[in-house]
Design a protein around this motif. Structure first.
Motif, PDB file in Angstrom:
ATOM      1  N   GLY A 194      43.114  44.423  35.751  1.00  0.00           N
ATOM      2  CA  GLY A 194      43.260  45.689  36.461  1.00  0.00           C
ATOM      3  C   GLY A 194      42.665  45.666  37.859  1.00  0.00           C
ATOM      4  N   THR A 195      41.956  44.614  38.212  1.00  0.00           N
ATOM      5  CA  THR A 195      41.367  44.511  39.550  1.00  0.00           C
ATOM      6  C   THR A 195      42.331  43.930  40.576  1.00  0.00           C
ATOM      7  N   VAL A 196      43.527  43.541  40.162  1.00  0.00           N
ATOM      8  CA  VAL A 196      44.495  42.942  41.101  1.00  0.00           C
ATOM      9  C   VAL A 196      44.791  43.870  42.279  1.00  0.00           C
ATOM     10  N   PRO A 197      45.061  45.178  42.079  1.00  0.00           N
ATOM     11  CA  PRO A 197      45.307  46.035  43.256  1.00  0.00           C
ATOM     12  C   PRO A 197      44.114  46.112  44.208  1.00  0.00           C
ATOM     13  N   ALA A 198      42.916  46.107  43.670  1.00  0.00           N
ATOM     14  CA  ALA A 198      41.733  46.146  44.538  1.00  0.00           C
ATOM     15  C   ALA A 198      41.625  44.863  45.359  1.00  0.00           C
ATOM     16  N   PHE A 199      41.877  43.724  44.719  1.00  0.00           N
ATOM     17  CA  PHE A 199      41.859  42.461  45.466  1.00  0.00           C
ATOM     18  C   PHE A 199      42.971  42.428  46.512  1.00  0.00           C
ATOM     19  N   ARG A 200      44.136  42.997  46.193  1.00  0.00           N
ATOM     20  CA  ARG A 200      45.223  43.060  47.176  1.00  0.00           C
ATOM     21  C   ARG A 200      44.812  43.894  48.384  1.00  0.00           C
ATOM     22  N   ASP A 201      44.180  45.034  48.141  1.00  0.00           N
ATOM     23  CA  ASP A 201      43.753  45.897  49.245  1.00  0.00           C
ATOM     24  C   ASP A 201      42.719  45.209  50.130  1.00  0.00           C
ATOM     25  N   VAL A 202      41.762  44.554  49.502  1.00  0.00           N
ATOM     26  CA  VAL A 202      40.726  43.858  50.271  1.00  0.00           C
ATOM     27  C   VAL A 202      41.336  42.745  51.112  1.00  0.00           C
TER      28      VAL A 202
END
Length: 181
Positions: free
Chosen positions: A155-163
């Motif tokens: 579930g952290t994939v979108p956060a890593f994409r944003d960063v």
């Protein structure tokens, strides 16, 4: 070029989709996080239940040591390498399937479902064939818990994409600042 023009140029230069930035790197980071969480939980439970903290990586190294569980540093490192590389590959596959404009809650739910699917395939198809020692000794319920944790880490994939998108935008801004006005 004034500040507004530079900002527009940077926003235009940052591509809306980049395979490495949006799939490979977030997948590798989320897979590493998921593998780390799985390893910590498995080693903690193994230490409490069996008294051997490094037993899970030793069982995973059964992929290469088919005759039984070996002891030592090399089998532990091989088990960790196999586990982390498989988790990175599976998480990159998840990042390829995850929509770019999805929310974090949707990614978490889809990650948990993906983890349950991975558990099903691993437990009933891959582990009995690939690592007989792990197949004989690992409880199915424990593997289910570990794969739920892995799915939650996805579930952290979108956060890593944003960063990574913000870092790309910042990199391009610095690149434009270095150019003569």
């Amino acid at each position: 070029m004034n500040k507004r023009q530079r900002t527009l140029a940077v926003d235009f230069a940052v591509s809306p989709w980049n395979f490495v930035r949006d799939v490979v790197l977030p997948g590798a980071l989320a897979g590493t996080l998921g593998a780390f969480v799985m390893t910590v939980i498995a080693c903690a439970f193994s230490g409490v239940l069996h008294g051997e903290t490094w037993r899970p990586p030793l069982l995973v190294s059964g992929l290469f040591f088919r005759g039984g569980v070996r002891h030592g540093v090399l089998p532990v490192l091989i088990g960790l390498f196999v586990h982390f590389s498989m988790a990175g590959a599976l998480a990159t596959g998840f990042a390829m399937l995850l929509p770019r404009r999805g929310t974090a809650v949707a990614a978490l739910c889809l990650g948990v479902l993906y983890g349950m699917g991975v558990w099903t395939v691993m437990t009933w198809l891959m582990i009995p064939f690939a690592s007989p020692p792990l197949s004989h000794e690992a409880p199915t319920s424990m593997l289910f818990l570990l794969h739920l944790a892995f799915g939650a880490a996805l579930g952290t994939v979108p956060a890593f994409r944003d960063v990574l998108t913000r870092a790309d935008r910042l990199r391009l801004r610095f690149h434009l600042l270095k150019q003569p006005a």
